[in-house]
Each structure stands twice: as C-alpha cells, then as structure tokens.
Design an enzyme around this catalytic site. Structure first.
Site, short mmCIF file in Angstrom:
data_model
loop_
_atom_site.label_atom_id
_atom_site.label_comp_id
_atom_site.label_asym_id
_atom_site.label_seq_id
_atom_site.Cartn_x
_atom_site.Cartn_y
_atom_site.Cartn_z
N GLU A 139 5.26 36.75 79.56
CA GLU A 139 4.73 35.81 78.56
C GLU A 139 5.68 35.45 77.42
OE1 GLU A 139 0.98 37.66 77.47
OE2 GLU A 139 0.12 37.29 79.44
N GLU A 247 -1.99 38.02 88.84
CA GLU A 247 -3.17 38.52 88.10
C GLU A 247 -4.39 37.66 88.38
OE1 GLU A 247 -2.31 39.16 83.93
OE2 GLU A 247 -0.28 39.84 84.31
C1 HAH Z 1 -2.51 39.13 80.87
N1 HAH Z 1 -2.38 38.28 79.73
C2 HAH Z 1 -1.55 40.31 80.82
O1 HAH Z 1 -0.35 40.01 81.51
C3 HAH Z 1 -2.15 41.59 81.41
O2 HAH Z 1 -1.25 42.64 81.19
C4 HAH Z 1 -3.47 41.91 80.78
O3 HAH Z 1 -4.00 43.12 81.32
C5 HAH Z 1 -4.39 40.78 81.00
C6 HAH Z 1 -3.92 39.52 81.01
C7 HAH Z 1 -3.12 37.06 79.81
C8 HAH Z 1 -3.30 36.29 78.55
C9 HAH Z 1 -3.93 35.08 78.62
O4 HAH Z 1 -4.36 34.64 79.80
C10 HAH Z 1 -4.12 34.32 77.46
C11 HAH Z 1 -3.69 34.77 76.24
C12 HAH Z 1 -3.09 35.98 76.17
C13 HAH Z 1 -2.90 36.73 77.33
#
Ligand code: HAH
EC number: 3.2.1.8
Length: 337
Positions: A139, A247
């Site tokens: 990210e 994911e």
């Molecule tokens: C993900 N971020 C992460 O990579 C993962 O590690 C966590 O457990 C869950 C989601 C997603 C995310 C998003 O879709 C929107 C804003 C912030 C983070």
C-alpha cells in the site's frame, strides 16, 4: 440442490490445480475446528492474516514473537501447503521503535535501513522452506490526493527510494521466493494509472519486483469490476509482472453504505455475490498464464476483517462459507465451470 450435493465432494484447490494456488488468510485459531476442515479440503496456500506483520512478529527491537507463525508453518508443511509472507514494509501495524533512536528522536535513514535489513533477513531465512512469495511493500501508492506515493514514516525517513531499497534487501535473502508489491483498489483506473507509473519507473531502475498483488477487497455492487480487472491484469502483465490476487473478499455493502441494520445477508445479496464470484473467477481463469495465486482474506463469514471495516462492529458476509462454515452459493459457482 442435487447438483450441489454432488459438488460437496469437490475441492477448490484440486479444481484449480492447473490454474493457480488457492489461498486463505489465517490466524492460529483457524487451524482447529470447522475452519481446519475447510482449509484441509479446499486450500493449498496460507497467508498469516496478522502474525507476520511487523508489530506482531517484531514488537521490540530485541524481541521477535514467532509463535503464531510457527503453528501456521507447521500446519502448512504437514499438509503440503505453502505460505505467502505478509508483509515487511507498510504504513500500518509497524511499531514506533523502528523509527526512533535510543534518545527517542527520529531515527536516521541509515539506522532505519539497517533495522529493515535485519528484519527482512531474519524472516526470509527463517521461512525460506515454506514461503513462496513475500509482500515486500504494502500500500505505498497514495489514493487521496494527486501525489503518487503515500506519506509514511518509511518514506519520510528513507526517502522515495524506500521501496527500491526494500526490494533489493529482500532479493538478497529471499532465495527462490517471489517478491511482490501489494495494494488495494489497484484495478481501479485512478489507482492503476499511478501504480503503473510507480512500478514502471522502479522496474526501469532495476528494482527486483517479480509481481503485483491485487488485494481484491471488492463488493457486489461494482458494475465496472470485471472490465477494470481485465484492463488492470493486462497493464500489469505488460510490465512483465506476475499477478497474485492476495486478499479477495466480496462485501455485500457498497463502500459508501454505512448502514448497520442488517443482521443477515438477503437472498438477493447472496445471489449477486455468487454471480460476482463466478465472474471474477472466470477472469482469473482466462488469465491463468499470469495469475499464479488467488487468496481469500479469510475462510468463512464467521471471521472477517470486514466486520470492522469500513464500519466498526458491523457484520458483513464477504466469503465463500457462511457463519457456520457451510458452503455458500458463491462456492458452488466457482467449482462449476
Ligand atoms: C488490507 N488493507 C491489508 O493489506 C491487510 O493486511 C489487512 O489485514 C486487511 C486489509 C486494506 C485497506 C483497504 O482496503 C482500505 C483502506 C486501508 C486498508
């Protein structure tokens, strides 16, 4: 229904064995009970949902906490599964000590890089035999303003090259494991364009990135999903990158929908969800030459991060098995093609 009964014996991982790995995000708790049975039957790749994140596995400079990952690793090896490692460099779930010196002041660039090297080396060497891909950076692309890169402590202290540096360090220690850049919304046009720019420039400067992770936190209402997804896969493949869906979950709520009065998914939602799973898996199969792994971010609706995002404490039902661990229509749709 008869057809569904027949399909009860089918395994997702076996059905897709000539396409890509089928993974699930797991906690140690998932290695028991109903979730254990589902994992053994349907999955051949595991991602520790939280256990490998910096704050969990390396909470203090001189202390690692390997326990949860040890249990997941043992389960994987025993059952002929592999792990996706998640994640080294992220703006979230990273402990404060990484960015502070011994006087509590902001650490120098050199010190932060040295700590990152020690962290990556330790994890790569420890999990060499079981991890086939690492999310080296998670990210990093900004999605609110026009800027390309997100602000973070990593970037503030190391500078924009923190991404390149992280991949170079990982390449030194990761053996045969593939190195991934992972992000959300990166199939959407606004973020695809930025991500393409960032990755192209990094690759041109020789950064050892093998692949891109498309997180795939989607919902059942997005009419442009399939077309955006195909376009994104083609753009990333044009950079020579391998693609992992890292994911996957498909929320029954539109992102802007913050309502809290639904206590079970409606039949219409489940039907739409089944159709979206069917459609996106058709795309994954179509691009099996570049997509080598597809991971669901959880096992059943009993445990999902979506219960706390984007609305804290609101139940969601984004996965392939229901709250009792029973297959949903979505599962049948992706087993039958
Ligand atoms: C993900 N971020 C992460 O990579 C993962 O590690 C966590 O457990 C869950 C989601 C997603 C995310 C998003 O879709 C929107 C804003 C912030 C983070």
């Amino acid at each position: 229904m008869c057809e569904n009964l027949e399909m009860l014996n089918l395994s997702l991982a076996k059905t897709y064995k000539d396409y890509f790995k089928i993974g699930a995000a797991v906690t140690a708790k998932d290695l028991e009970g109903v979730h254990r049975d589902i994992l053994l039957k349907h999955f051949n790749s595991l991602t520790p949902e939280n256990a490998m994140k910096f704050e969990n596995i390396h909470p203090e400079e001189q202390r690692y906490n390997f326990e949860e990952v040890a249990r997941i690793k043992e389960f994987a090896i025993k059952n002929d599964m592999k792990l996706r490692g998640h994640t080294f460099v992220w703006h979230n779930q990273t402990p404060g000590w990484v960015f502070l010196d011994k006087n509590g002041e902001e650490a120098s660039k050199e010190l932060v890089i040295e700590r990152l090297r020690e962290h990556i080396k330790t994890l790569c060497e420890r999990y060499k035999d079981v991890v086939y891909a690492w999310d080296v950076v998670n990210e990093a692309v900004e999605d609110k303003t026009e800027k390309l890169l997100r602000e973070s402590n990593w970037r503030k202290i190391i500078g924009d090259d923190y991404i390149k540096i992280a991949f170079e360090i990982a390449r030194e220690y990761a053996g045969d494991a593939k190195l991934f850049y992972n992000d959300y919304n990166n199939e959407m046009p606004y973020k695809l364009e930025k991500t393409y720019k960032v990755l192209k420039e990094l690759l041109e400067r020789g950064t050892p990135i093998d692949g891109i992770g498309i997180q795939a936190h989607w919902n059942i209402w997005d009419k442009n999903l399939v077309s955006n997804l195909k376009k994104a896969i083609e753009v990333y493949a044009s950079l020579g990158l391998e693609i992992h869906i890292t994911e996957l979950d498909i929320s029954v709520f539109e992102f802007e929908d913050k309502r809290t009065d639904l206590f079970e998914p409606t039949p219409e939602m489940l039907e739409l969800q089944a159709k979206v799973y069917e459609d996106v898996f058709a795309v994954f199969r179509e691009y099996k030459d570049v997509i080598t792994s597809v991971t669901l971010w959880g096992i059943s609706d009993r445990h999902t991060w979506k219960d706390n995002f984007p609305v804290k404490g609101r139940k969601d039902w984004p996965l392939l098995f229901d709250v009792n661990g029973k297959p949903k229509e979505a599962l049948y749709r992706i087993l039958r093609f």
